[in-house]
Scaffold this motif. Sequence first.
Motif, short mmCIF file in Angstrom:
data_model
loop_
_atom_site.label_atom_id
_atom_site.label_comp_id
_atom_site.label_asym_id
_atom_site.label_seq_id
_atom_site.Cartn_x
_atom_site.Cartn_y
_atom_site.Cartn_z
N VAL A 272 6.81 -13.43 -9.15
CA VAL A 272 6.16 -12.12 -9.26
C VAL A 272 4.69 -12.22 -9.70
CG1 VAL A 272 6.19 -9.95 -10.57
CG2 VAL A 272 8.25 -10.75 -9.42
N PRO A 273 4.37 -12.97 -10.78
CA PRO A 273 2.97 -12.97 -11.23
C PRO A 273 2.00 -13.38 -10.13
CG PRO A 273 4.37 -14.01 -12.87
CD PRO A 273 5.24 -13.76 -11.66
N GLN A 274 2.37 -14.39 -9.32
CA GLN A 274 1.41 -14.80 -8.28
C GLN A 274 1.35 -13.82 -7.11
OE1 GLN A 274 3.78 -18.03 -8.60
NE2 GLN A 274 4.11 -18.49 -6.44
N MET A 275 2.29 -12.88 -7.04
CA MET A 275 2.24 -11.89 -5.95
C MET A 275 1.37 -10.69 -6.33
SD MET A 275 6.07 -11.86 -4.45
CE MET A 275 5.59 -11.34 -2.82
N VAL A 276 1.10 -10.54 -7.63
CA VAL A 276 0.26 -9.42 -8.06
C VAL A 276 -1.11 -9.56 -7.41
CG1 VAL A 276 -0.88 -8.37 -10.07
CG2 VAL A 276 1.51 -9.09 -10.21
N GLY A 277 -1.58 -8.48 -6.81
CA GLY A 277 -2.87 -8.52 -6.13
C GLY A 277 -2.76 -8.85 -4.64
N THR A 278 -1.57 -9.35 -4.22
CA THR A 278 -1.42 -9.70 -2.81
C THR A 278 -0.57 -8.68 -2.06
OG1 THR A 278 0.62 -10.93 -3.10
CG2 THR A 278 -1.42 -12.16 -3.41
N VAL A 279 0.03 -7.75 -2.79
CA VAL A 279 0.90 -6.75 -2.16
C VAL A 279 0.67 -5.42 -2.89
CG1 VAL A 279 2.86 -7.51 -3.62
CG2 VAL A 279 3.32 -6.21 -1.56
N ASP A 280 0.76 -4.32 -2.14
CA ASP A 280 0.43 -3.03 -2.73
C ASP A 280 1.45 -2.60 -3.78
OD1 ASP A 280 -1.67 -3.09 -0.98
OD2 ASP A 280 -0.86 -1.58 0.40
N VAL A 281 2.74 -2.86 -3.50
CA VAL A 281 3.79 -2.42 -4.43
C VAL A 281 4.82 -3.54 -4.61
CG1 VAL A 281 5.64 -0.73 -4.85
CG2 VAL A 281 3.58 -0.01 -3.60
N LEU A 282 5.16 -3.84 -5.86
CA LEU A 282 6.31 -4.70 -6.14
C LEU A 282 7.40 -3.80 -6.71
CD1 LEU A 282 4.49 -7.81 -7.61
CD2 LEU A 282 6.09 -7.84 -5.69
N LEU A 283 8.61 -3.92 -6.14
CA LEU A 283 9.71 -3.04 -6.55
C LEU A 283 10.86 -3.88 -7.09
CD1 LEU A 283 11.19 0.07 -4.87
CD2 LEU A 283 12.70 -1.87 -5.37
N GLY A 284 11.18 -3.65 -8.33
CA GLY A 284 12.33 -4.32 -8.94
C GLY A 284 13.58 -3.56 -8.53
N ASN A 285 14.41 -4.23 -7.73
CA ASN A 285 15.60 -3.57 -7.18
C ASN A 285 16.77 -3.70 -8.15
OD1 ASN A 285 17.45 -2.40 -5.41
ND2 ASN A 285 17.86 -4.36 -4.38
N LEU A 286 17.37 -2.57 -8.48
CA LEU A 286 18.56 -2.60 -9.35
C LEU A 286 19.81 -2.19 -8.59
CD1 LEU A 286 17.10 -0.87 -12.58
CD2 LEU A 286 16.94 -3.26 -11.88
N GLU A 287 19.64 -1.62 -7.38
CA GLU A 287 20.80 -1.03 -6.67
C GLU A 287 21.46 -2.01 -5.71
OE1 GLU A 287 20.50 1.32 -3.37
OE2 GLU A 287 22.16 2.65 -3.83
N ASP A 288 21.77 -1.56 -4.51
CA ASP A 288 22.51 -2.38 -3.55
C ASP A 288 21.78 -3.72 -3.35
OD1 ASP A 288 24.19 -0.26 -3.41
OD2 ASP A 288 23.74 0.29 -1.35
N ALA A 289 22.57 -4.74 -3.09
CA ALA A 289 22.12 -6.14 -2.98
C ALA A 289 22.11 -6.81 -4.34
CB ALA A 289 20.76 -6.31 -2.30
N ILE A 290 22.21 -6.04 -5.43
CA ILE A 290 22.37 -6.66 -6.76
C ILE A 290 23.85 -6.55 -7.12
CG2 ILE A 290 21.66 -6.61 -9.19
CD1 ILE A 290 19.32 -7.04 -7.17
N LYS A 291 24.48 -7.69 -7.34
CA LYS A 291 25.92 -7.70 -7.65
C LYS A 291 26.22 -6.92 -8.92
CE LYS A 291 27.01 -12.31 -5.98
NZ LYS A 291 26.56 -13.56 -6.54
N ALA A 292 27.42 -6.32 -8.96
CA ALA A 292 27.80 -5.53 -10.15
C ALA A 292 27.65 -6.37 -11.42
CB ALA A 292 29.23 -5.03 -10.00
#
Length: 365
Positions: A44-64
Amino acid sequence: MRSAKDFFRPLAVGAPTPLTEIPARPSRAIHFFDPSNEKMAAKVPQMVGTVDVLLGNLEDAIKADNKVAAREGLVTIAQGTDGLGGPQAKTQLWTRINALDSPWALDDLTTLVPAIGDRLDVIMVPKVQGAEDIQYVDRLLAQLEAKAGLDRPILVHAILETARGMVNIEEICGASPRMQGLSLGPADLAADRRMKTTRVGGGHPGYLVRQDPPVNDLGISEVDANRTTYQQDLWHYTIARMVDACAMHGIYPYYGPFGDIADVVACEDQFRNAFLLGCVGTWSLHPKQIAIANRVFSPSVEDIRHARRVVAAMGDGTGAVMLDGKMEDDASLKQCLVLVELAEQLAAIDPELKKQYDALDGEEA
Ligand code: GLV
Ligand code: MG
Protein backbone atom coordinates in the motif's frame (compact mmCIF):
# COMPACT_ATOMS: atom_id res chain seq x y z
CA MET A 1 -41.16 13.99 5.42
CA ARG A 2 -38.08 16.14 6.03
CA SER A 3 -38.15 19.82 5.16
CA ALA A 4 -35.66 20.85 2.50
CA LYS A 5 -34.20 23.21 5.11
CA ASP A 6 -33.27 20.28 7.34
CA PHE A 7 -31.42 18.46 4.66
CA PHE A 8 -28.12 20.25 5.21
CA ARG A 9 -28.28 20.26 9.01
CA PRO A 10 -26.11 17.73 10.84
CA LEU A 11 -28.01 14.62 11.95
CA ALA A 12 -26.34 14.64 15.38
CA VAL A 13 -25.33 17.45 17.72
CA GLY A 14 -21.67 18.23 17.08
CA ALA A 15 -21.46 16.38 13.77
CA PRO A 16 -19.87 18.22 10.82
CA THR A 17 -22.16 20.23 8.54
CA PRO A 18 -23.12 18.26 5.41
CA LEU A 19 -21.58 19.39 2.12
CA THR A 20 -23.86 21.11 -0.38
CA GLU A 21 -21.72 19.87 -3.27
CA ILE A 22 -19.70 16.71 -3.70
CA PRO A 23 -16.13 17.66 -4.63
CA ALA A 24 -15.02 16.43 -8.06
CA ARG A 25 -11.92 14.54 -6.90
CA PRO A 26 -10.26 12.37 -9.52
CA SER A 27 -11.17 8.73 -8.93
CA ARG A 28 -10.41 6.94 -12.18
CA ALA A 29 -9.31 3.73 -10.48
CA ILE A 30 -10.62 2.56 -7.13
CA HIS A 31 -8.05 -0.10 -6.35
CA PHE A 32 -9.31 -2.82 -4.01
CA PHE A 33 -6.95 -4.41 -1.49
CA ASP A 34 -7.46 -6.94 1.27
CA PRO A 35 -6.19 -5.34 4.50
CA SER A 36 -5.93 -8.79 6.14
CA ASN A 37 -3.44 -9.93 3.52
CA GLU A 38 0.00 -8.91 4.76
CA LYS A 39 1.60 -9.13 1.33
CA MET A 40 -1.01 -6.83 -0.17
CA ALA A 41 -0.97 -4.47 2.80
CA ALA A 42 2.81 -4.12 2.53
CA LYS A 43 2.41 -2.79 -1.01
CA VAL A 44 0.00 0.00 0.00
CA PRO A 45 2.59 2.68 0.93
CA GLN A 46 4.32 2.44 -2.44
CA MET A 47 0.98 2.68 -4.26
CA VAL A 48 0.16 6.03 -2.66
CA GLY A 49 0.45 8.69 -5.35
CA THR A 50 0.17 6.15 -8.18
CA VAL A 51 -3.58 5.53 -7.96
CA ASP A 52 -6.48 7.90 -7.32
CA VAL A 53 -8.23 5.74 -4.71
CA LEU A 54 -7.09 2.87 -2.49
CA LEU A 55 -10.02 0.93 -1.04
CA GLY A 56 -9.67 -1.39 1.92
CA ASN A 57 -12.16 -4.14 1.21
CA LEU A 58 -13.95 -5.68 4.18
CA GLU A 59 -16.86 -7.36 2.35
CA ASP A 60 -17.08 -10.16 -0.23
CA ALA A 61 -13.75 -11.82 -1.11
CA ILE A 62 -12.69 -11.46 2.55
CA LYS A 63 -13.26 -14.77 4.35
CA ALA A 64 -15.53 -14.73 7.40
CA ASP A 65 -12.56 -15.79 9.55
CA ASN A 66 -10.56 -12.78 8.35
CA LYS A 67 -13.21 -10.08 8.82
CA VAL A 68 -11.79 -8.76 12.08
CA ALA A 69 -8.21 -8.95 10.80
CA ALA A 70 -9.21 -6.98 7.69
CA ARG A 71 -10.92 -4.26 9.75
CA GLU A 72 -7.97 -3.98 12.13
CA GLY A 73 -5.50 -4.15 9.26
CA LEU A 74 -7.22 -1.22 7.61
CA VAL A 75 -6.90 0.85 10.79
CA THR A 76 -3.19 0.07 11.01
CA ILE A 77 -2.60 0.88 7.35
CA ALA A 78 -4.55 4.16 7.47
CA GLN A 79 -2.77 5.29 10.63
CA GLY A 80 0.65 4.32 9.37
CA THR A 81 0.64 5.44 5.74
CA ASP A 82 1.63 9.02 4.93
CA GLY A 83 -0.29 10.81 2.21
CA LEU A 84 -3.19 8.36 2.18
CA GLY A 85 -6.71 9.76 2.63
CA GLY A 86 -8.08 13.09 3.81
CA PRO A 87 -9.14 16.14 1.80
CA GLN A 88 -5.64 17.13 0.57
CA ALA A 89 -4.35 13.66 -0.26
CA LYS A 90 -3.53 12.73 -3.85
CA THR A 91 -4.65 9.19 -3.12
CA GLN A 92 -7.99 8.96 -1.38
CA LEU A 93 -8.78 6.26 1.16
CA TRP A 94 -12.10 4.46 0.79
CA THR A 95 -13.44 1.32 2.38
CA ARG A 96 -16.15 -1.16 1.46
CA ILE A 97 -17.89 -2.18 4.66
CA ASN A 98 -19.87 -5.38 5.05
CA ALA A 99 -23.54 -5.51 4.10
CA LEU A 100 -25.91 -3.86 6.56
CA ASP A 101 -27.65 -7.17 7.37
CA SER A 102 -24.35 -8.95 8.11
CA PRO A 103 -22.91 -9.55 11.59
CA TRP A 104 -19.98 -7.21 10.82
CA ALA A 105 -21.32 -3.91 9.44
CA LEU A 106 -21.98 -2.22 12.78
CA ASP A 107 -18.52 -3.07 14.14
CA ASP A 108 -16.97 -1.92 10.85
CA LEU A 109 -18.46 1.55 11.31
CA THR A 110 -17.99 1.87 15.06
CA THR A 111 -14.34 0.79 14.75
CA LEU A 112 -13.31 2.71 11.65
CA VAL A 113 -14.86 6.12 12.27
CA PRO A 114 -13.27 6.83 15.67
CA ALA A 115 -9.93 5.31 14.65
CA ILE A 116 -9.42 6.63 11.11
CA GLY A 117 -12.46 8.83 10.34
CA ASP A 118 -10.17 11.78 9.59
CA ARG A 119 -8.48 9.72 6.84
CA LEU A 120 -11.53 7.99 5.37
CA ASP A 121 -12.91 9.86 2.40
CA VAL A 122 -15.70 7.56 1.28
CA ILE A 123 -17.49 4.53 2.71
CA MET A 124 -18.85 2.15 0.11
CA VAL A 125 -22.02 0.40 1.23
CA PRO A 126 -22.80 -2.85 -0.60
CA LYS A 127 -26.20 -4.28 -1.55
CA VAL A 128 -28.07 -1.03 -0.94
CA GLN A 129 -31.78 -1.67 -1.39
CA GLY A 130 -33.37 1.72 -0.85
CA ALA A 131 -33.15 5.12 0.81
CA GLU A 132 -33.67 3.51 4.24
CA ASP A 133 -30.22 1.89 4.04
CA ILE A 134 -28.54 5.21 3.30
CA GLN A 135 -30.51 6.99 6.01
CA TYR A 136 -29.45 4.39 8.57
CA VAL A 137 -25.77 4.86 7.68
CA ASP A 138 -26.22 8.64 7.49
CA ARG A 139 -27.48 9.00 11.08
CA LEU A 140 -25.02 6.51 12.49
CA LEU A 141 -22.10 8.25 10.79
CA ALA A 142 -23.26 11.62 12.17
CA GLN A 143 -23.31 10.21 15.71
CA LEU A 144 -19.90 8.63 15.31
CA GLU A 145 -18.40 11.73 13.68
CA ALA A 146 -19.71 13.90 16.54
CA LYS A 147 -18.24 11.53 19.11
CA ALA A 148 -14.91 11.46 17.27
CA GLY A 149 -14.85 15.25 16.87
CA LEU A 150 -14.44 15.06 13.10
CA ASP A 151 -14.64 18.32 11.18
CA ARG A 152 -15.75 17.06 7.78
CA PRO A 153 -18.40 14.54 6.83
CA ILE A 154 -17.39 11.12 5.51
CA LEU A 155 -19.11 10.52 2.17
CA VAL A 156 -21.16 7.47 1.22
CA HIS A 157 -21.10 5.46 -2.01
CA ALA A 158 -23.73 2.81 -2.79
CA ILE A 159 -23.14 -0.35 -4.81
CA LEU A 160 -26.08 -1.23 -7.02
CA GLU A 161 -26.31 -4.95 -6.85
CA THR A 162 -29.95 -5.82 -6.29
CA ALA A 163 -33.02 -5.42 -8.44
CA ARG A 164 -34.67 -3.46 -5.63
CA GLY A 165 -31.71 -1.12 -5.45
CA MET A 166 -31.96 -0.55 -9.20
CA VAL A 167 -35.67 0.23 -9.00
CA ASN A 168 -35.03 2.62 -6.09
CA ILE A 169 -32.00 4.20 -7.73
CA GLU A 170 -33.16 7.83 -7.68
CA GLU A 171 -34.21 7.76 -4.04
CA ILE A 172 -30.88 6.16 -3.11
CA CYS A 173 -28.94 8.93 -4.88
CA GLY A 174 -31.03 11.61 -3.19
CA ALA A 175 -31.25 10.03 0.27
CA SER A 176 -28.47 12.07 1.90
CA PRO A 177 -26.12 14.95 1.15
CA ARG A 178 -23.35 12.44 1.90
CA MET A 179 -24.08 10.49 -1.29
CA GLN A 180 -20.90 10.63 -3.37
CA GLY A 181 -21.69 8.10 -6.09
CA LEU A 182 -22.82 4.71 -7.28
CA SER A 183 -20.97 1.66 -8.56
CA LEU A 184 -22.28 -1.18 -10.64
CA GLY A 185 -22.08 -4.51 -8.79
CA PRO A 186 -22.50 -6.80 -11.80
CA ALA A 187 -21.93 -10.14 -10.04
CA ASP A 188 -24.43 -9.72 -7.23
CA LEU A 189 -26.83 -7.85 -9.49
CA ALA A 190 -26.79 -10.65 -12.06
CA ALA A 191 -27.58 -13.20 -9.36
CA ASP A 192 -30.33 -11.10 -7.83
CA ARG A 193 -31.92 -10.47 -11.22
CA ARG A 194 -31.66 -14.17 -12.08
CA MET A 195 -29.55 -13.39 -15.11
CA LYS A 196 -27.89 -16.51 -16.57
CA THR A 197 -24.28 -15.38 -16.45
CA THR A 198 -21.47 -16.74 -14.30
CA ARG A 199 -18.91 -13.95 -14.76
CA VAL A 200 -17.93 -10.82 -12.85
CA GLY A 201 -18.76 -7.96 -15.23
CA GLY A 202 -18.08 -7.90 -18.94
CA GLY A 203 -20.06 -9.21 -21.87
CA HIS A 204 -21.40 -12.62 -22.84
CA PRO A 205 -21.09 -14.29 -26.27
CA GLY A 206 -24.69 -15.48 -26.07
CA TYR A 207 -26.11 -11.96 -25.77
CA LEU A 208 -26.14 -10.91 -29.39
CA VAL A 209 -28.11 -9.78 -32.40
CA ARG A 210 -27.82 -11.48 -35.79
CA GLN A 211 -27.90 -10.10 -39.28
CA ASP A 212 -31.12 -10.85 -41.22
CA PRO A 213 -30.98 -14.02 -43.36
CA PRO A 214 -30.31 -13.57 -47.07
CA VAL A 215 -33.34 -14.23 -49.29
CA ASN A 216 -32.79 -16.64 -52.23
CA ASP A 217 -34.19 -16.41 -55.80
CA LEU A 218 -37.35 -18.20 -54.70
CA GLY A 219 -37.96 -15.55 -52.06
CA ILE A 220 -37.11 -17.95 -49.22
CA SER A 221 -35.06 -16.77 -46.25
CA GLU A 222 -31.88 -18.86 -45.85
CA VAL A 223 -31.75 -19.03 -42.10
CA ASP A 224 -28.78 -21.44 -42.16
CA ALA A 225 -26.60 -19.08 -44.22
CA ASN A 226 -23.56 -17.47 -42.61
CA ARG A 227 -24.79 -14.34 -40.88
CA THR A 228 -22.78 -11.82 -38.95
CA THR A 229 -23.56 -11.59 -35.25
CA TYR A 230 -22.87 -8.63 -33.00
CA GLN A 231 -22.29 -9.14 -29.31
CA GLN A 232 -24.33 -6.67 -27.24
CA ASP A 233 -23.48 -5.04 -23.94
CA LEU A 234 -25.34 -6.68 -21.05
CA TRP A 235 -24.74 -3.65 -18.84
CA HIS A 236 -25.76 -0.83 -21.12
CA TYR A 237 -29.19 -0.29 -19.58
CA THR A 238 -27.91 -0.45 -16.02
CA ILE A 239 -25.02 1.95 -16.56
CA ALA A 240 -27.15 4.42 -18.51
CA ARG A 241 -29.70 4.36 -15.68
CA MET A 242 -26.93 4.98 -13.11
CA VAL A 243 -25.49 7.86 -15.11
CA ASP A 244 -28.83 9.67 -15.29
CA ALA A 245 -29.64 9.15 -11.61
CA CYS A 246 -26.18 10.36 -10.57
CA ALA A 247 -26.18 13.39 -12.89
CA MET A 248 -29.62 14.38 -11.61
CA HIS A 249 -28.31 14.37 -8.03
CA GLY A 250 -24.85 15.85 -8.66
CA ILE A 251 -23.00 12.66 -7.71
CA TYR A 252 -20.68 10.30 -9.63
CA PRO A 253 -21.25 6.97 -11.43
CA TYR A 254 -18.61 4.22 -11.67
CA TYR A 255 -18.22 0.93 -13.49
CA GLY A 256 -17.57 -1.89 -10.99
CA PRO A 257 -15.38 -4.99 -11.07
CA PHE A 258 -14.12 -6.69 -14.23
CA GLY A 259 -13.20 -10.17 -13.09
CA ASP A 260 -11.26 -11.54 -16.08
CA ILE A 261 -7.91 -10.06 -15.10
CA ALA A 262 -6.08 -11.64 -18.07
CA ASP A 263 -8.46 -10.15 -20.65
CA VAL A 264 -7.07 -6.63 -20.60
CA VAL A 265 -8.62 -5.90 -24.00
CA ALA A 266 -12.25 -6.61 -23.06
CA CYS A 267 -11.64 -4.87 -19.74
CA GLU A 268 -10.56 -1.74 -21.57
CA ASP A 269 -13.64 -1.93 -23.81
CA GLN A 270 -16.01 -2.15 -20.84
CA PHE A 271 -14.25 0.71 -19.06
CA ARG A 272 -14.32 2.85 -22.20
CA ASN A 273 -18.04 2.27 -22.77
CA ALA A 274 -18.68 3.37 -19.19
CA PHE A 275 -16.45 6.46 -19.63
CA LEU A 276 -18.19 7.45 -22.87
CA LEU A 277 -21.60 7.05 -21.26
CA GLY A 278 -20.68 9.35 -18.35
CA CYS A 279 -18.91 7.30 -15.66
CA VAL A 280 -15.90 8.91 -13.96
CA GLY A 281 -14.04 5.77 -12.91
CA THR A 282 -14.07 2.08 -12.15
CA TRP A 283 -12.86 -0.54 -9.72
CA SER A 284 -9.46 -2.13 -10.14
CA LEU A 285 -8.94 -5.68 -8.88
CA HIS A 286 -5.35 -6.03 -10.04
CA PRO A 287 -2.54 -3.48 -10.49
CA LYS A 288 -2.69 -3.93 -14.27
CA GLN A 289 -6.28 -2.62 -14.26
CA ILE A 290 -5.08 0.65 -12.67
CA ALA A 291 -3.13 1.56 -15.80
CA ILE A 292 -6.12 0.69 -17.99
CA ALA A 293 -8.48 2.79 -15.87
CA ASN A 294 -6.12 5.77 -15.72
CA ARG A 295 -5.78 5.73 -19.48
CA VAL A 296 -9.45 5.20 -20.28
CA PHE A 297 -10.94 7.62 -17.76
CA SER A 298 -8.62 10.49 -18.79
CA PRO A 299 -9.70 12.41 -21.90
CA SER A 300 -7.31 11.73 -24.77
CA VAL A 301 -4.93 14.43 -25.95
CA GLU A 302 -6.79 14.41 -29.31
CA ASP A 303 -10.12 15.04 -27.58
CA ILE A 304 -8.64 17.88 -25.53
CA ARG A 305 -7.02 19.38 -28.63
CA HIS A 306 -10.41 19.42 -30.36
CA ALA A 307 -12.32 20.59 -27.27
CA ARG A 308 -9.93 23.50 -26.74
CA ARG A 309 -10.24 24.51 -30.41
CA VAL A 310 -14.03 24.59 -30.10
CA VAL A 311 -13.84 26.63 -26.87
CA ALA A 312 -11.45 29.10 -28.53
CA ALA A 313 -13.55 29.34 -31.71
CA MET A 314 -16.76 29.96 -29.79
CA GLY A 315 -15.13 32.67 -27.64
CA ASP A 316 -17.44 34.11 -24.99
CA GLY A 317 -20.34 34.36 -27.37
CA THR A 318 -23.10 32.00 -28.32
CA GLY A 319 -24.27 30.97 -31.77
CA ALA A 320 -22.55 28.61 -34.18
CA VAL A 321 -19.18 28.31 -35.92
CA MET A 322 -17.86 25.96 -38.61
CA LEU A 323 -14.72 24.01 -37.70
CA ASP A 324 -13.24 21.46 -40.15
CA GLY A 325 -16.57 21.40 -41.97
CA LYS A 326 -18.55 20.62 -38.83
CA MET A 327 -21.08 22.81 -37.10
CA GLU A 328 -20.22 23.66 -33.49
CA ASP A 329 -22.77 25.43 -31.32
CA ASP A 330 -23.63 26.05 -27.67
CA ALA A 331 -24.40 22.39 -27.09
CA SER A 332 -21.15 21.10 -28.59
CA LEU A 333 -19.33 23.78 -26.57
CA LYS A 334 -20.91 22.41 -23.38
CA GLN A 335 -19.70 18.90 -24.26
CA CYS A 336 -16.21 20.23 -24.90
CA LEU A 337 -16.22 22.05 -21.56
CA VAL A 338 -17.00 18.76 -19.77
CA LEU A 339 -13.79 17.33 -21.24
CA VAL A 340 -11.69 20.43 -20.65
CA GLU A 341 -12.78 20.68 -17.00
CA LEU A 342 -12.10 16.99 -16.42
CA ALA A 343 -8.66 17.36 -18.00
CA GLU A 344 -7.88 20.28 -15.65
CA GLN A 345 -8.90 18.26 -12.57
CA LEU A 346 -6.81 15.29 -13.66
CA ALA A 347 -3.79 17.40 -14.63
CA ALA A 348 -3.77 18.80 -11.09
CA ILE A 349 -2.95 15.35 -9.67
CA ASP A 350 -1.28 13.57 -12.59
CA PRO A 351 2.01 15.23 -13.71
CA GLU A 352 2.42 12.92 -16.73
CA LEU A 353 -1.04 13.82 -18.03
CA LYS A 354 -0.39 17.50 -17.30
CA LYS A 355 2.71 17.34 -19.49
CA GLN A 356 0.70 15.85 -22.35
CA TYR A 357 -2.08 18.43 -22.11
CA ASP A 358 0.39 21.30 -21.60
CA ALA A 359 2.16 20.32 -24.83
CA LEU A 360 -0.99 21.48 -26.63
CA ASP A 361 -0.54 25.04 -25.30
CA GLY A 362 1.68 26.21 -28.15
CA GLU A 363 -0.56 24.84 -30.90
CA GLU A 364 -2.57 27.11 -33.20
CA ALA A 365 -6.27 27.16 -32.34
C1 GLV B 1 -19.52 -6.47 -6.71
O1 GLV B 1 -19.56 -6.38 -5.53
C2 GLV B 1 -20.36 -7.31 -7.48
O2 GLV B 1 -21.19 -8.00 -6.86
O3 GLV B 1 -20.20 -7.34 -8.71
MG1 MG C 1 -21.10 -7.65 -4.73
